[in-house]
Design a protein around this motif. Structure first.
Motif, PDB file in Angstrom:
ATOM      1  N   ALA A  35       0.863  -0.689   0.179  1.00  0.00           N
ATOM      2  CA  ALA A  35       0.127   0.043   0.169  1.00  0.00           C
ATOM      3  C   ALA A  35       0.883   1.300  -0.315  1.00  0.00           C
ATOM      4  N   ARG A 128       7.352  -8.337  -0.362  1.00  0.00           N
ATOM      5  CA  ARG A 128       8.297  -8.722  -1.708  1.00  0.00           C
ATOM      6  C   ARG A 128       9.586  -8.719  -0.611  1.00  0.00           C
ATOM      7  N   ASP A 182       8.519  -8.152 -10.592  1.00  0.00           N
ATOM      8  CA  ASP A 182       9.194  -8.247  -8.748  1.00  0.00           C
ATOM      9  C   ASP A 182      10.006  -9.153  -8.694  1.00  0.00           C
ATOM     10  N   ARG A 185      13.881  -7.859 -11.088  1.00  0.00           N
ATOM     11  CA  ARG A 185      14.401  -6.797 -10.701  1.00  0.00           C
ATOM     12  C   ARG A 185      16.084  -6.192  -9.508  1.00  0.00           C
TER      13      ARG A 185
END
Ligand code: DC
Length: 224
Positions: A35, A128, A182, A185
């Motif tokens: 968020a 993550r 994701d 990177r």
């Protein structure tokens, strides 16, 4: 001393649903780190900045004042005094988020905020890079995943309930692209921490996952 539970995994694995329930069960604070990145992406979109324009993204994000607050136990994200929590759940914001969260200065700002939240209270934090980077000494680390198909079906159902037009195929393609970005990177990519417990939720319902996690927490001395 505060307890830390770290949950990582790809989009749609069920992290936030499970983390919220487990937080309520344990009396911990749930911190949704996605968020925070989403709120940054929303502001970049509003300013019309292209995701590829790293200097403009970084300059914008560095100036924003982000505050995490809780209303009736539900996390709210305030940016420059505005509560943006209801505006960050769209596919457009999700896609922009996955792109701008690749930039190191963006990550450094978010990680510092996340670490400060975990210092003062018992937290369940999902994202993550929580087990690998934000809370490397977390008491419990879970890597939650599910097959691409199952995750796409969950997202598709969510969008349908909200009346957002899409097809299962397009959602599945988005999920695959987001996973790839994701996981590949250069700064803190999504991966299972060496000491994280792997939980595949493809064949499990929500209550089963919560119970499995509560059992893992108990093993680590966190009593429900
Ligand atoms: O969990 P979510 O769908 O709200 O996350 C949106 C994006 O934010 C995700 O694609 C990658 C990024 N993100 C991140 O890089 N690190 C985190 N700790 C949480 C989210």
């Amino acid at each position: 001393m505060s307890y830390q539970i770290a949950i990582d995994g790809p989009a749609g694995a069920g992290k936030s649903t499970i983390a919220k329930k487990l937080a309520a069960k344990l009396g911990f604070v749930y911190v949704d780190t996605g968020a925070m990145y989403r709120a940054m992406a929303l502001f970049c979109l509003r300013k019309g900045i292209a995701a590829e324009d790293e200097p403009a993204v970084v300059e914008t994000v560095e100036k924003l004042k982000v505050i995490i607050a809780y209303e009736n136990g539900v996390q709210q994200v305030f940016v420059d005094g505005e509560n943006v929590s209801s505006q960050i759940r769209t596919a457009e914001v999700g896609d922009m988020t996955s792109r701008i969260s690749t930039y190191l200065p963006v990550r450094e700002k978010m990680v510092a905020l996340q670490q400060s939240l975990a210092e003062v209270q018992n937290v369940i934090m999902d994202g993550r890079d929580i087990g690998t980077c934000v809370l490397p000494n977390a008491d419990v680390k879970i890597y939650m995943t599910a097959s691409v198909r199952v995750r796409a079906e969950r997202r598709y159902k969510e969008y349908q309930e909200k009346g957002i037009p899409c097809t299962l195929e397009s959602v599945e393609k988005d999920v695959e692209e987001r996973d790839y970005r994701d996981m590949h990177r250069s700064h803190s990519p999504l991966r299972q921490a060496d000491d994280a417990v792997l939980l595949d939720t493809s064949e499990m319902n929500i209550d089963e996952v919560v119970e499995a996690m509560a059992a893992i927490a108990l093993e680590k001395g966190i009593v429900v």
